[in-house]
Design an enzyme around this catalytic site. Structure first.
Site, mmCIF file in Angstrom:
data_model
loop_
_atom_site.group_PDB
_atom_site.id
_atom_site.type_symbol
_atom_site.label_atom_id
_atom_site.label_comp_id
_atom_site.label_asym_id
_atom_site.label_seq_id
_atom_site.Cartn_x
_atom_site.Cartn_y
_atom_site.Cartn_z
ATOM 1 N N LYS A 186 11.776 13.767 48.487
ATOM 2 C CA LYS A 186 11.129 14.708 48.032
ATOM 3 C C LYS A 186 11.073 15.559 49.423
ATOM 4 O O LYS A 186 10.876 15.085 50.522
ATOM 5 C CB LYS A 186 9.524 14.638 47.560
ATOM 6 C CG LYS A 186 9.040 15.522 46.752
ATOM 7 C CD LYS A 186 9.609 15.510 45.594
ATOM 8 C CE LYS A 186 9.070 16.190 44.272
ATOM 9 N NZ LYS A 186 9.371 16.289 43.153
ATOM 10 N N GLY A 283 -2.691 21.552 31.705
ATOM 11 C CA GLY A 283 -1.832 22.168 32.677
ATOM 12 C C GLY A 283 -0.881 23.300 31.804
ATOM 13 O O GLY A 283 0.116 22.334 31.228
ATOM 14 N N GLY A 285 1.760 24.967 33.154
ATOM 15 C CA GLY A 285 2.736 25.717 33.931
ATOM 16 C C GLY A 285 4.071 25.501 33.405
ATOM 17 O O GLY A 285 4.074 25.697 31.991
ATOM 18 N N VAL A 287 6.468 23.283 32.779
ATOM 19 C CA VAL A 287 6.521 22.169 31.838
ATOM 20 C C VAL A 287 5.521 22.223 30.868
ATOM 21 O O VAL A 287 5.918 22.123 29.608
ATOM 22 C CB VAL A 287 6.694 20.937 32.738
ATOM 23 C CG1 VAL A 287 7.400 19.923 31.691
ATOM 24 C CG2 VAL A 287 7.574 20.971 33.781
ATOM 25 N N GLY A 288 4.197 22.067 31.178
ATOM 26 C CA GLY A 288 3.376 22.179 30.263
ATOM 27 C C GLY A 288 3.246 23.261 28.932
ATOM 28 O O GLY A 288 3.413 22.802 27.873
HETATM 29 N N1 PHE Z 1 11.768 18.316 40.645
HETATM 30 C C1 PHE Z 1 12.401 17.137 39.768
HETATM 31 C C2 PHE Z 1 11.542 16.093 39.525
HETATM 32 O O1 PHE Z 1 10.487 16.010 40.222
HETATM 33 C C3 PHE Z 1 13.973 16.619 40.486
HETATM 34 C C4 PHE Z 1 14.903 17.611 40.387
HETATM 35 C C5 PHE Z 1 15.858 17.553 41.636
HETATM 36 C C6 PHE Z 1 15.192 18.761 39.347
HETATM 37 C C7 PHE Z 1 16.981 18.558 41.808
HETATM 38 C C8 PHE Z 1 16.398 19.452 39.727
HETATM 39 C C9 PHE Z 1 17.124 19.353 40.817
HETATM 40 O O2 PHE Z 1 11.726 15.258 38.983
#
Ligand code: PHE
Length: 460
Positions: A186, A283, A285, A287-288
Protein backbone atom coordinates in the site's frame (compact mmCIF):
# COMPACT_ATOMS: atom_id res chain seq x y z
CA UNK A 1 3.79 11.65 -24.06
CA UNK A 2 2.29 14.95 -23.05
CA UNK A 3 4.55 17.38 -21.32
CA UNK A 4 3.09 18.99 -18.20
CA UNK A 5 4.23 22.38 -17.03
CA UNK A 6 5.64 22.45 -13.54
CA UNK A 7 4.69 25.05 -10.97
CA UNK A 8 7.51 25.80 -8.58
CA UNK A 9 6.43 24.77 -5.11
CA UNK A 10 7.34 26.80 -2.04
CA UNK A 11 9.96 25.06 0.00
CA UNK A 12 8.66 24.13 3.47
CA UNK A 13 11.17 25.07 6.18
CA UNK A 14 12.49 22.18 8.20
CA UNK A 15 11.95 22.37 11.96
CA UNK A 16 14.81 23.96 13.86
CA UNK A 17 16.58 22.03 16.62
CA UNK A 18 16.21 21.33 19.50
CA UNK A 19 13.93 18.52 18.49
CA UNK A 20 10.80 17.62 20.36
CA UNK A 21 10.89 14.44 22.43
CA UNK A 22 9.70 12.25 19.58
CA UNK A 23 10.60 13.00 15.99
CA UNK A 24 8.84 11.49 13.00
CA UNK A 25 10.95 9.35 10.73
CA UNK A 26 10.09 11.46 7.67
CA UNK A 27 10.91 14.63 9.55
CA UNK A 28 14.29 13.23 10.59
CA UNK A 29 15.01 12.19 7.01
CA UNK A 30 14.26 15.65 5.66
CA UNK A 31 16.05 17.48 8.49
CA UNK A 32 19.19 15.46 7.86
CA UNK A 33 19.09 16.21 4.11
CA UNK A 34 18.47 12.54 3.44
CA UNK A 35 15.83 11.51 0.91
CA UNK A 36 15.25 7.84 1.60
CA UNK A 37 14.69 5.59 4.57
CA UNK A 38 14.44 1.89 3.90
CA UNK A 39 13.65 -0.80 6.42
CA UNK A 40 13.93 -4.36 5.15
CA UNK A 41 12.94 -7.25 7.37
CA UNK A 42 13.71 -10.93 6.91
CA UNK A 43 13.00 -13.83 9.25
CA UNK A 44 16.34 -13.29 10.95
CA UNK A 45 17.05 -9.56 10.90
CA UNK A 46 15.92 -6.05 10.07
CA UNK A 47 18.12 -3.70 8.13
CA UNK A 48 17.80 0.08 8.15
CA UNK A 49 19.34 2.30 5.48
CA UNK A 50 19.36 6.08 5.12
CA UNK A 51 20.30 7.54 1.77
CA UNK A 52 20.57 10.78 -0.15
CA UNK A 53 19.50 9.87 -3.67
CA UNK A 54 18.66 13.17 -5.31
CA UNK A 55 19.69 16.78 -5.01
CA UNK A 56 17.37 18.93 -2.87
CA UNK A 57 16.75 21.35 -5.73
CA UNK A 58 16.01 18.64 -8.32
CA UNK A 59 13.00 19.57 -10.43
CA UNK A 60 10.82 16.47 -10.52
CA UNK A 61 8.66 18.06 -13.20
CA UNK A 62 11.26 16.61 -15.57
CA UNK A 63 10.65 13.06 -14.36
CA UNK A 64 9.91 10.61 -17.18
CA UNK A 65 10.82 13.32 -19.72
CA UNK A 66 14.29 14.60 -18.77
CA UNK A 67 15.37 11.64 -16.66
CA UNK A 68 14.16 8.10 -15.90
CA UNK A 69 13.78 6.21 -12.67
CA UNK A 70 17.40 5.04 -12.50
CA UNK A 71 18.88 8.32 -13.76
CA UNK A 72 17.93 10.62 -10.94
CA UNK A 73 20.54 13.39 -10.83
CA UNK A 74 22.43 13.63 -7.53
CA UNK A 75 25.79 15.40 -7.18
CA UNK A 76 26.27 14.43 -3.60
CA UNK A 77 24.92 10.91 -2.99
CA UNK A 78 25.38 9.31 0.41
CA UNK A 79 24.34 6.16 2.26
CA UNK A 80 24.34 5.15 5.90
CA UNK A 81 24.28 1.42 6.61
CA UNK A 82 22.31 -0.30 9.33
CA UNK A 83 24.27 0.55 12.49
CA UNK A 84 25.04 4.12 11.45
CA UNK A 85 21.48 4.75 10.25
CA UNK A 86 19.98 3.52 13.52
CA UNK A 87 22.43 5.60 15.55
CA UNK A 88 21.75 8.67 13.43
CA UNK A 89 17.98 8.32 13.85
CA UNK A 90 18.18 7.89 17.62
CA UNK A 91 20.48 10.88 17.96
CA UNK A 92 17.85 12.94 16.15
CA UNK A 93 15.08 11.80 18.48
CA UNK A 94 13.51 9.36 15.99
CA UNK A 95 14.69 6.19 17.76
CA UNK A 96 11.33 5.60 19.38
CA UNK A 97 9.49 5.98 16.06
CA UNK A 98 11.87 3.50 14.44
CA UNK A 99 11.51 0.99 17.28
CA UNK A 100 7.72 1.15 16.96
CA UNK A 101 7.87 0.67 13.21
CA UNK A 102 10.15 -2.35 13.58
CA UNK A 103 7.81 -3.86 16.17
CA UNK A 104 4.76 -3.38 13.93
CA UNK A 105 6.56 -4.90 10.95
CA UNK A 106 7.53 -7.85 13.10
CA UNK A 107 3.96 -8.33 14.29
CA UNK A 108 2.49 -8.20 10.78
CA UNK A 109 5.46 -10.09 9.23
CA UNK A 110 6.11 -7.20 6.84
CA UNK A 111 8.96 -7.27 4.41
CA UNK A 112 9.77 -3.64 3.77
CA UNK A 113 8.90 -0.01 4.37
CA UNK A 114 10.40 2.45 1.90
CA UNK A 115 10.03 6.16 2.64
CA UNK A 116 10.83 8.66 -0.08
CA UNK A 117 10.75 12.19 1.26
CA UNK A 118 10.95 15.23 -0.98
CA UNK A 119 11.69 18.40 0.96
CA UNK A 120 11.26 20.67 -2.07
CA UNK A 121 7.72 19.49 -2.87
CA UNK A 122 6.65 18.73 0.71
CA UNK A 123 5.49 15.27 -0.45
CA UNK A 124 6.54 12.08 1.32
CA UNK A 125 5.65 8.74 -0.17
CA UNK A 126 5.68 5.63 1.99
CA UNK A 127 5.56 2.21 0.36
CA UNK A 128 4.35 -0.39 2.84
CA UNK A 129 5.26 -3.80 1.52
CA UNK A 130 3.84 -6.83 3.26
CA UNK A 131 4.92 -9.87 1.26
CA UNK A 132 6.28 -10.07 -2.28
CA UNK A 133 6.34 -13.86 -2.28
CA UNK A 134 3.59 -14.27 -4.86
CA UNK A 135 5.14 -11.71 -7.18
CA UNK A 136 8.79 -12.68 -6.98
CA UNK A 137 10.02 -13.58 -10.44
CA UNK A 138 6.64 -13.01 -12.10
CA UNK A 139 8.32 -11.50 -15.15
CA UNK A 140 6.87 -8.01 -14.70
CA UNK A 141 8.49 -4.82 -13.41
CA UNK A 142 5.80 -4.81 -10.72
CA UNK A 143 6.02 -7.66 -8.23
CA UNK A 144 3.36 -6.28 -5.86
CA UNK A 145 0.15 -4.32 -5.97
CA UNK A 146 -1.85 -1.97 -3.80
CA UNK A 147 -3.73 1.31 -3.95
CA UNK A 148 -2.40 4.85 -3.61
CA UNK A 149 -3.84 6.74 -0.67
CA UNK A 150 -3.27 10.30 0.56
CA UNK A 151 -3.06 11.46 4.15
CA UNK A 152 -2.89 15.10 5.29
CA UNK A 153 0.57 16.33 6.34
CA UNK A 154 -0.79 16.86 9.89
CA UNK A 155 -1.71 13.19 10.29
CA UNK A 156 0.48 11.42 12.84
CA UNK A 157 3.14 9.33 11.20
CA UNK A 158 2.46 6.32 13.41
CA UNK A 159 -1.19 6.45 12.34
CA UNK A 160 -0.13 6.52 8.68
CA UNK A 161 2.24 3.60 9.16
CA UNK A 162 -0.37 1.57 11.03
CA UNK A 163 -2.90 2.19 8.26
CA UNK A 164 -0.41 1.36 5.50
CA UNK A 165 0.94 -1.77 7.16
CA UNK A 166 -2.53 -3.14 7.81
CA UNK A 167 -3.74 -2.36 4.32
CA UNK A 168 -0.68 -3.89 2.68
CA UNK A 169 -1.17 -7.09 4.66
CA UNK A 170 -4.72 -7.28 3.37
CA UNK A 171 -3.41 -6.69 -0.17
CA UNK A 172 -1.09 -9.73 0.01
CA UNK A 173 -4.03 -11.94 0.88
CA UNK A 174 -6.33 -10.17 -1.58
CA UNK A 175 -3.92 -10.89 -4.45
CA UNK A 176 -3.62 -14.50 -3.30
CA UNK A 177 -7.41 -14.90 -3.13
CA UNK A 178 -7.70 -13.26 -6.56
CA UNK A 179 -5.21 -15.75 -8.01
CA UNK A 180 -2.83 -12.95 -9.06
CA UNK A 181 0.96 -13.28 -9.22
CA UNK A 182 1.57 -10.23 -7.02
CA UNK A 183 2.59 -9.50 -3.49
CA UNK A 184 0.76 -6.94 -1.37
CA UNK A 185 1.63 -3.31 -0.80
CA UNK A 186 0.00 0.00 0.00
CA UNK A 187 1.40 3.37 -0.94
CA UNK A 188 0.61 6.41 1.13
CA UNK A 189 1.48 9.95 0.10
CA UNK A 190 1.62 12.39 2.97
CA UNK A 191 0.94 15.80 1.48
CA UNK A 192 -1.62 18.57 1.09
CA UNK A 193 -3.96 18.29 -1.91
CA UNK A 194 -2.33 19.71 -5.05
CA UNK A 195 -3.53 20.72 -8.46
CA UNK A 196 -3.38 18.39 -11.44
CA UNK A 197 -1.00 20.69 -13.31
CA UNK A 198 1.56 20.73 -10.51
CA UNK A 199 4.40 19.13 -12.49
CA UNK A 200 6.91 18.89 -9.65
CA UNK A 201 4.55 17.04 -7.34
CA UNK A 202 3.16 14.81 -10.10
CA UNK A 203 6.70 13.98 -11.23
CA UNK A 204 7.82 13.15 -7.73
CA UNK A 205 4.79 10.96 -7.10
CA UNK A 206 5.40 9.08 -10.37
CA UNK A 207 9.09 8.63 -9.55
CA UNK A 208 8.16 7.26 -6.13
CA UNK A 209 5.62 4.86 -7.67
CA UNK A 210 8.18 3.56 -10.17
CA UNK A 211 10.65 2.99 -7.34
CA UNK A 212 8.20 0.69 -5.57
CA UNK A 213 8.17 -2.15 -8.16
CA UNK A 214 4.42 -2.19 -7.88
CA UNK A 215 1.21 -1.31 -9.62
CA UNK A 216 -1.10 1.08 -7.89
CA UNK A 217 -4.50 2.59 -8.47
CA UNK A 218 -7.27 4.67 -6.90
CA UNK A 219 -7.80 4.62 -3.17
CA UNK A 220 -8.80 7.39 -0.75
CA UNK A 221 -7.63 11.02 -0.64
CA UNK A 222 -6.72 11.81 -4.26
CA UNK A 223 -9.14 12.78 -7.02
CA UNK A 224 -9.56 9.86 -9.47
CA UNK A 225 -8.42 12.13 -12.31
CA UNK A 226 -4.93 12.18 -10.79
CA UNK A 227 -4.57 8.58 -11.97
CA UNK A 228 -5.22 9.55 -15.60
CA UNK A 229 -2.85 12.54 -15.46
CA UNK A 230 -0.05 10.43 -13.96
CA UNK A 231 -0.72 7.53 -16.30
CA UNK A 232 -0.84 9.70 -19.44
CA UNK A 233 2.40 11.55 -18.88
CA UNK A 234 4.51 10.12 -16.07
CA UNK A 235 4.26 6.42 -15.23
CA UNK A 236 2.85 3.14 -16.58
CA UNK A 237 2.45 1.74 -13.07
CA UNK A 238 -0.69 3.53 -12.05
CA UNK A 239 -3.93 2.16 -13.46
CA UNK A 240 -7.71 2.31 -13.37
CA UNK A 241 -8.32 6.03 -13.69
CA UNK A 242 -11.78 7.10 -14.89
CA UNK A 243 -10.37 7.71 -18.39
CA UNK A 244 -8.69 4.30 -18.66
CA UNK A 245 -10.04 1.36 -20.69
CA UNK A 246 -11.92 -0.13 -17.71
CA UNK A 247 -12.80 3.11 -15.91
CA UNK A 248 -12.55 3.70 -12.17
CA UNK A 249 -12.26 0.68 -9.87
CA UNK A 250 -15.46 1.61 -8.02
CA UNK A 251 -17.69 -0.42 -10.35
CA UNK A 252 -15.66 -3.68 -10.48
CA UNK A 253 -15.08 -3.57 -6.73
CA UNK A 254 -18.81 -3.12 -6.11
CA UNK A 255 -19.57 -5.96 -8.51
CA UNK A 256 -17.28 -8.29 -6.55
CA UNK A 257 -19.06 -7.36 -3.32
CA UNK A 258 -22.41 -8.05 -4.99
CA UNK A 259 -21.21 -11.49 -6.16
CA UNK A 260 -20.05 -12.21 -2.60
CA UNK A 261 -23.38 -11.07 -1.12
CA UNK A 262 -25.32 -13.28 -3.51
CA UNK A 263 -23.15 -16.25 -2.51
CA UNK A 264 -23.59 -15.42 1.19
CA UNK A 265 -27.36 -15.04 0.80
CA UNK A 266 -27.62 -18.46 -0.78
CA UNK A 267 -25.41 -19.90 1.95
CA UNK A 268 -27.49 -18.43 4.77
CA UNK A 269 -31.04 -18.58 3.41
CA UNK A 270 -30.63 -21.41 0.94
CA UNK A 271 -32.26 -19.25 -1.68
CA UNK A 272 -30.64 -17.37 -4.54
CA UNK A 273 -30.85 -13.64 -4.78
CA UNK A 274 -31.17 -10.54 -2.64
CA UNK A 275 -34.69 -9.59 -3.66
CA UNK A 276 -36.61 -8.08 -0.71
CA UNK A 277 -33.59 -8.40 1.59
CA UNK A 278 -32.69 -5.22 3.44
CA UNK A 279 -29.09 -4.11 2.96
CA UNK A 280 -27.61 -1.32 5.09
CA UNK A 281 -24.86 0.46 3.15
CA UNK A 282 -22.44 2.46 5.28
CA UNK A 283 -20.73 5.06 3.07
CA UNK A 284 -21.72 6.22 -0.40
CA UNK A 285 -18.32 6.91 -1.94
CA UNK A 286 -17.02 5.53 -5.23
CA UNK A 287 -17.80 1.92 -4.26
CA UNK A 288 -20.73 2.35 -1.85
CA UNK A 289 -22.81 4.26 -4.39
CA UNK A 290 -22.07 1.71 -7.13
CA UNK A 291 -23.01 -1.11 -4.77
CA UNK A 292 -26.28 0.62 -3.86
CA UNK A 293 -27.13 0.85 -7.56
CA UNK A 294 -26.34 -2.83 -8.17
CA UNK A 295 -28.39 -3.85 -5.12
CA UNK A 296 -31.32 -1.78 -6.32
CA UNK A 297 -31.00 -3.70 -9.61
CA UNK A 298 -31.28 -6.95 -7.60
CA UNK A 299 -34.41 -5.46 -5.96
CA UNK A 300 -32.96 -5.34 -2.47
CA UNK A 301 -34.30 -2.76 0.01
CA UNK A 302 -31.72 -0.15 0.92
CA UNK A 303 -30.87 1.72 4.11
CA UNK A 304 -27.92 4.06 3.63
CA UNK A 305 -25.82 6.65 5.40
CA UNK A 306 -22.89 8.92 4.68
CA UNK A 307 -21.21 11.73 6.62
CA UNK A 308 -21.35 13.96 3.51
CA UNK A 309 -24.89 15.27 2.81
CA UNK A 310 -24.06 15.80 -0.89
CA UNK A 311 -23.30 12.09 -1.29
CA UNK A 312 -26.60 11.17 0.32
CA UNK A 313 -28.41 13.61 -1.99
CA UNK A 314 -26.66 12.11 -5.00
CA UNK A 315 -27.63 8.58 -3.97
CA UNK A 316 -31.24 9.65 -3.45
CA UNK A 317 -31.23 11.14 -6.91
CA UNK A 318 -29.45 8.27 -8.68
CA UNK A 319 -30.81 5.25 -6.82
CA UNK A 320 -34.20 6.24 -5.47
CA UNK A 321 -36.39 4.37 -2.99
CA UNK A 322 -33.71 4.40 -0.30
CA UNK A 323 -34.09 5.04 3.40
CA UNK A 324 -31.49 7.36 4.88
CA UNK A 325 -30.30 7.06 8.47
CA UNK A 326 -27.58 8.91 10.37
CA UNK A 327 -23.99 7.59 10.38
CA UNK A 328 -24.49 6.80 14.09
CA UNK A 329 -27.54 4.63 13.37
CA UNK A 330 -26.40 2.65 10.35
CA UNK A 331 -24.36 0.11 12.31
CA UNK A 332 -27.36 -0.99 14.34
CA UNK A 333 -29.94 -0.63 11.57
CA UNK A 334 -32.44 -3.49 11.31
CA UNK A 335 -31.28 -5.30 8.18
CA UNK A 336 -30.36 -8.63 6.63
CA UNK A 337 -26.97 -7.53 5.36
CA UNK A 338 -24.73 -4.84 6.80
CA UNK A 339 -22.35 -3.49 4.13
CA UNK A 340 -19.43 -1.43 5.44
CA UNK A 341 -18.23 0.67 2.49
CA UNK A 342 -16.42 3.50 4.26
CA UNK A 343 -13.47 3.45 6.64
CA UNK A 344 -11.96 0.28 8.10
CA UNK A 345 -11.70 -0.83 11.72
CA UNK A 346 -15.42 -0.49 12.45
CA UNK A 347 -15.97 -3.97 13.89
CA UNK A 348 -14.76 -4.21 17.49
CA UNK A 349 -16.23 -6.13 20.46
CA UNK A 350 -18.68 -3.30 21.26
CA UNK A 351 -19.95 -2.66 17.73
CA UNK A 352 -20.27 -6.39 17.04
CA UNK A 353 -22.79 -6.57 19.90
CA UNK A 354 -24.88 -3.83 18.31
CA UNK A 355 -25.17 -5.32 14.81
CA UNK A 356 -28.68 -6.36 13.73
CA UNK A 357 -27.66 -8.17 10.53
CA UNK A 358 -27.32 -11.82 9.51
CA UNK A 359 -24.44 -11.10 7.11
CA UNK A 360 -21.65 -8.51 7.11
CA UNK A 361 -20.23 -7.92 3.67
CA UNK A 362 -19.00 -4.65 2.18
CA UNK A 363 -16.19 -3.00 0.27
CA UNK A 364 -14.29 -1.38 3.17
CA UNK A 365 -10.77 -2.68 3.63
CA UNK A 366 -9.87 -4.12 7.04
CA UNK A 367 -13.35 -4.04 8.52
CA UNK A 368 -12.18 -5.66 11.76
CA UNK A 369 -10.38 -3.46 14.29
CA UNK A 370 -7.32 -5.73 14.37
CA UNK A 371 -3.66 -5.65 13.38
CA UNK A 372 -2.89 -9.37 13.11
CA UNK A 373 -4.63 -12.53 11.88
CA UNK A 374 -4.83 -13.73 15.51
CA UNK A 375 -6.81 -10.63 16.56
CA UNK A 376 -8.97 -10.93 13.46
CA UNK A 377 -9.84 -14.53 14.26
CA UNK A 378 -10.87 -13.55 17.79
CA UNK A 379 -13.29 -10.93 16.41
CA UNK A 380 -14.49 -13.29 13.67
CA UNK A 381 -15.41 -15.81 16.38
CA UNK A 382 -17.42 -13.15 18.23
CA UNK A 383 -19.35 -12.47 15.04
CA UNK A 384 -19.95 -16.19 14.55
CA UNK A 385 -21.15 -16.53 18.16
CA UNK A 386 -23.77 -13.90 17.42
CA UNK A 387 -24.84 -15.92 14.39
CA UNK A 388 -23.52 -13.35 11.93
CA UNK A 389 -21.87 -14.55 8.73
CA UNK A 390 -18.59 -12.75 8.13
CA UNK A 391 -15.71 -13.40 5.73
CA UNK A 392 -12.47 -11.38 5.53
CA UNK A 393 -12.98 -8.42 3.21
CA UNK A 394 -9.87 -9.33 1.23
CA UNK A 395 -11.51 -12.61 0.24
CA UNK A 396 -14.05 -10.84 -2.02
CA UNK A 397 -13.04 -7.17 -2.53
CA UNK A 398 -10.63 -8.00 -5.36
CA UNK A 399 -12.66 -6.42 -8.18
CA UNK A 400 -10.37 -3.37 -8.19
CA UNK A 401 -7.09 -5.20 -8.24
CA UNK A 402 -8.36 -7.61 -10.89
CA UNK A 403 -9.18 -4.54 -13.01
CA UNK A 404 -5.70 -3.16 -12.30
CA UNK A 405 -4.09 -6.41 -13.44
CA UNK A 406 -6.22 -6.53 -16.58
CA UNK A 407 -5.14 -2.98 -17.55
CA UNK A 408 -1.51 -3.59 -16.62
CA UNK A 409 -1.22 -6.62 -18.85
CA UNK A 410 -3.56 -5.76 -21.72
CA UNK A 411 -3.48 -1.92 -21.74
CA UNK A 412 -5.98 -0.64 -24.36
CA UNK A 413 -7.05 -4.21 -25.06
CA UNK A 414 -8.23 -4.69 -21.47
CA UNK A 415 -11.53 -6.54 -21.58
CA UNK A 416 -14.47 -5.94 -19.29
CA UNK A 417 -15.88 -9.40 -20.11
CA UNK A 418 -12.70 -11.12 -19.03
CA UNK A 419 -12.70 -8.96 -15.89
CA UNK A 420 -16.30 -9.86 -15.14
CA UNK A 421 -15.55 -13.56 -15.42
CA UNK A 422 -12.56 -13.35 -13.10
CA UNK A 423 -14.54 -11.34 -10.52
CA UNK A 424 -17.40 -13.85 -10.58
CA UNK A 425 -14.96 -16.71 -10.11
CA UNK A 426 -12.93 -15.16 -7.27
CA UNK A 427 -15.59 -13.21 -5.34
CA UNK A 428 -18.54 -15.49 -6.16
CA UNK A 429 -17.62 -19.13 -6.79
CA UNK A 430 -14.48 -19.24 -4.66
CA UNK A 431 -16.11 -17.37 -1.79
CA UNK A 432 -19.07 -19.78 -1.83
CA UNK A 433 -16.56 -22.65 -1.58
CA UNK A 434 -14.88 -20.95 1.36
CA UNK A 435 -18.19 -20.51 3.19
CA UNK A 436 -19.15 -24.15 2.66
CA UNK A 437 -15.78 -25.37 3.84
CA UNK A 438 -16.11 -23.24 6.97
CA UNK A 439 -19.56 -24.63 7.71
CA UNK A 440 -18.44 -28.20 7.11
CA UNK A 441 -15.42 -27.86 9.38
CA UNK A 442 -17.11 -25.79 12.10
CA UNK A 443 -14.61 -22.96 11.75
CA UNK A 444 -15.09 -19.32 10.85
CA UNK A 445 -14.58 -18.34 7.19
CA UNK A 446 -11.74 -16.12 8.45
CA UNK A 447 -9.81 -19.12 9.78
CA UNK A 448 -10.44 -21.17 6.66
CA UNK A 449 -9.36 -18.27 4.44
CA UNK A 450 -6.12 -17.72 6.34
CA UNK A 451 -5.39 -21.45 6.30
CA UNK A 452 -5.94 -21.58 2.59
CA UNK A 453 -3.87 -18.56 1.56
CA UNK A 454 -1.20 -18.36 4.26
CA UNK A 455 1.22 -20.75 2.52
CA UNK A 456 1.06 -18.66 -0.67
CA UNK A 457 1.76 -15.39 1.15
CA UNK A 458 4.29 -16.76 3.65
CA UNK A 459 5.95 -19.76 1.90
CA UNK A 460 8.98 -20.63 4.12
N1 PHE B 1 -6.98 -0.02 -4.38
C1 PHE B 1 -7.28 -1.39 -4.68
C2 PHE B 1 -7.63 -2.17 -3.39
O1 PHE B 1 -7.52 -1.67 -2.28
C3 PHE B 1 -6.14 -2.08 -5.37
C4 PHE B 1 -5.72 -1.60 -6.73
C5 PHE B 1 -4.37 -1.53 -7.06
C6 PHE B 1 -6.63 -1.32 -7.74
C7 PHE B 1 -3.94 -1.19 -8.30
C8 PHE B 1 -6.20 -0.95 -9.00
C9 PHE B 1 -4.86 -0.90 -9.29
O2 PHE B 1 -8.03 -3.30 -3.46
Amino acid sequence: MRRKLGIRPEVPRPLDPPYSARVDLCQAVVDGSWTTLRVVRTATRAQVTLAREWAPELDFADYAHGFQVDQVPCDDPAVLGDAAARAWLSERGAGESLAELLASMEQGRHEMVLMLCSASTGVSVIHHVHSSALGANNGFHAIRAGGLRRHEPETNEDEILRDGLNLSRAMSFKCAAAGLPFGGSKTIARCAPFSLDDGARLGFLAYAIDRGHLITGPDMGFPPELIDVLGDAYTQHILCGPGGPLGHTGAPTAYGVLCAMRAAAEHVWGKRGLESRTVAVQGLGAVGLELAKLLAGDRAKLVVSDRAPERVARAQHEVGGIRVVSPEQILQAECDVFAPCAVGGILDPASIQRLQAAIVMGSANNQLAAASPEDEIALARQLAERGILFAPDWSYTMGGILAGFEEYVYRELASSERLRTSIERAAGTELARLLSEARASGRTPTEVAYDRFWPLVHPE
